[in-house]
Design an enzyme around this catalytic site. Structure first.
Site, PDB file in Angstrom:
ATOM      1  N   GLY A   1     -35.863  -9.545 -21.361  1.00 36.61           N
ATOM      2  CA  GLY A   1     -36.614  -9.550 -20.352  1.00 36.61           C
ATOM      3  C   GLY A   1     -36.208  -9.505 -19.073  1.00 36.61           C
TER       4      GLY A   1
ATOM      5  CE1 TYR B   1     -41.796  -1.458 -16.064  1.00 38.18           C
ATOM      6  CE2 TYR B   1     -43.605   0.212 -15.360  1.00 38.18           C
ATOM      7  CZ  TYR B   1     -43.204  -1.092 -16.163  1.00 38.18           C
ATOM      8  OH  TYR B   1     -44.061  -1.880 -16.754  1.00 38.18           O
TER       9      TYR B   1
END
Length: 613
Positions: free
Chosen positions: A243, A498
């Protein structure tokens, strides 16, 4: 301490959406306005969905699309595959409340939280729920569970907060004969030790994000890992998926924070050494990003940070995403690294303002006066402007110095500072995107995300190519839709891109379009030297491209490492890696079987899974 650490979290959060039960974006039918979780109206959201997503003229009303009730969904659960000798022996070493065979526990541990997951569970498309949910209290419990699972050939799927968006926690539907257990780690949420002099702490990995920082704050520390899923995800999940948090520019990604760990594998416990720097092969690196495929991470030593003296977050506007990108790249080359630097392209900028409940900020952005200033004085094209949010944390002297340098660069590229209001608003709302996705899903829209990490040389080209590929897929299917992008997590050599995409939902065939989008985008990202994912993990969504990404030799090395630790393939099969070769199976037969057992192109597609079982 948060009550979720002493009760079972899955009983308090939604089984068919994001967050705690009852917390969501609601729709005020009388005013025809979405109402944010903070109780404020989102006055511009429907206009955005009408104009930017559906691109329709005339009157527009959203339609609710309710899913199944909990009771209806439970009725759709296939009967469990229970290996009674395993359960009997498990009951001898664990307490009764740690072994859940009931339907609701099974229902809440099937899926993660991406669009495909929630679309299916809301419609009762349940292929392979776990047969039991096991709740360990500590490391020793995990050892007992794994030993018995290995003995009885029972599949083990780790489950942290269940926020994964790449299929990492969903049982493999091709496991039709073996019992599958979901290991819910959230009872293991304690800080076991803190070393304030060295700046380290030991945690059980079922600890949730807020509980990490609550325990550290008593000593004047924090962890500094702040993903979008922060409130509901666990340390173990962060490790498993490799992450990254919103403040990674200053504090690092999860692999930079993990100093040592304990891992329970089917062949024994691996404890990586704690030191200031690894030597030889770094075993930590072998387990970070492994998604439970090699074993169960139970405890981790993390580096911790002093609570910052000053926090300052602010917004800027640039004439275009390309200009903003060049500005932040200049900052990176000069060694100017704010805690956070998020650049939104023109489409994501419009969504950011449309989804805001800050009436003053939104009114300013949409006002005629502001538009005239942007067009006439600045000479910008309003449809191209890019919002940038930057954050500074540290001592007053550090933040002032860093901000001064950044302002010099930004102003050289013609940027306009919006002050701290956009930054503070972003801080307050940064965990809200999943609620927006749920609202879309409940009103005849679909929405999801994907991301990649690219070199600076390729970033803008990749951004353009991905958006072009999305538009092509939509045009081929005669659909209107929207895609936006932001970049964050800047490194010396590259950054994360993203993407968020939204479309109108008509029927189950839309999931096929969704898969077309992901396939086409993945091809484009790989062509531009992007990776499969920056921080969401591999799960089953990215397994089809693992060989291409790692190369045949690289993938073979990873699979042999798994074979050594997990000889029976009981650890989260179907995720991270293709199915392992069987004895006496030819390479051609192995490849054919691996393709049949790939979950990516089958889950949620009517008849696709059944055709290969």
């Amino acid at each position: 301490m948060d009550k979720r650490m002493i009760t079972d979290a899955f009983e308090e959060i939604k089984w068919n959406g994001w967050g705690d039960t009852g917390v969501c974006i609601k729709y005020d039918e009388a005013r025809q306005l979405p109402i944010h979780t903070n109780g404020k109206p989102m006055k511009h959201l429907l206009k955005f969905m009408k104009d930017d997503v559906l691109k329709v003229k005339g009157e527009f009303k959203i339609k609710p699309t309710p899913g199944l009730t909990k009771e209806e969904a439970i009725k759709r659960l296939p009967p469990p595959v229970v290996k009674q000798p395993f359960v009997d022996e498990l009951r001898q070493v664990l307490s009764k409340d740690q072994i859940r065979l009931d339907a609701y526990a099974r229902l809440t541990h099937i899926f993660g939280k991406n669009y495909r997951d929630l679309w299916r569970v809301r419609r009762g498309m349940i292929d392979r729920p776990p047969d039991a949910v096991i709740l360990p209290n500590n490391h020793d419990d995990c050892v007992k569970i794994m030993e018995l699972a290995q003995k009885h050939n029972v599949v083990v799927v780790p489950f942290g907060g269940g926020t994964n968006v790449t299929g990492g926690v969903e049982p493999n539907p091709f496991e039709t004969r073996r019992m599958v257990i979901s290991i819910d780690m959230r009872r293991m949420g304690r800080m076991l030790h803190i070393d304030t002099e060295s700046g380290t702490a030991v945690f059980e990995v079922g600890v949730l994000g807020p509980d990490i920082d609550e325990q550290l704050s008593r000593y004047g520390f924090m962890m500094g890992h702040d993903p979008d899923s922060y409130a509901y995800s666990t340390l173990g999940g962060w490790i498993a998926a490799r992450g990254s948090g919103a403040m990674s520019n200053k504090y690092g990604d999860i692999e930079n924070m993990i100093l040592a760990m304990r891992v329970v594998t089917p062949v024994g416990v691996v404890e990586t050494p704690l030191t200031s720097r690894p030597c030889g092969v770094d075993l930590n690196a072998m387990f970070v990003g492994s998604e439970g495929a090699f074993g169960l991470v139970t405890e981790a030593v993390v580096k911790i940070e002093r609570l910052p003296e000053v926090k300052r977050y602010e917004g800027w506007l640039f004439p275009s995403f390309e200009v903003a990108f060049t500005a932040f790249h200049t900052c990176t080359r000069k060694g100017i690294h704010p805690c956070t630097m998020r650049l939104y392209d023109e489409d994501d900028t419009r969504l950011s303002f449309a989804a805001s409940t800050d009436s003053g900020l939104v009114s300013t952005f949409f006002s005629k006066c502001f538009k005239k200033y942007i067009a006439t004085v600045k000479g910008w094209n309003l449809s191209k402007i890019s919002l940038v949010v930057v954050g500074f944390e540290g001592t007053k002297a550090q933040t002032n110095c860093q901000r001064s340098e950044l302002v010099g660069v930004f102003q050289a590229f013609g940027a306009t500072c919006l002050g701290t209001k956009p930054g503070n608003t972003w801080q307050e709302k940064k965990y809200d995107l999943p609620y927006l996705r749920d609202f879309a899903l409940a009103h005849n829209f679909w929405a999801d995300v994907f991301e990649t990490s690219v070199l600076y040389t390729d970033a803008i080209h990749c951004w353009r190519a991905v958006k072009k590929s999305f538009a092509e897929v939509m045009a081929e299917n005669g659909k209107n839709a929207w895609i936006g992008c932001h970049t964050a997590h800047q490194y010396r050599f590259g950054c994360c891109l993203y993407f968020t995409f939204i479309g109108g939902q008509a029927d189950e065939n839309d999931l096929k379009i969704f898969l077309q989008v992901k396939k086409r985008a993945m091809e484009v990202m790989l062509q531009h030297r992007g990776n499969l994912t920056h921080h969401h993990g591999i799960g089953y969504e990215h397994v089809p491209w693992m060989k291409r990404y790692n190369g045949e030799g690289g993938l073979d090395a990873i699979m042999k490492f798994k074979k050594a630790l997990d000889p029976k393939n009981i650890c989260n099969p179907g995720k991270l890696l293709p199915s392992p070769p069987s004895e006496k199976e030819t390479p051609k037969a192995t490849q054919a079987r691996q393709n049949r057992e790939m979950m990516f192109d089958k889950m949620g597609i009517p008849g696709a899974l059944q055709a290969h079982l």
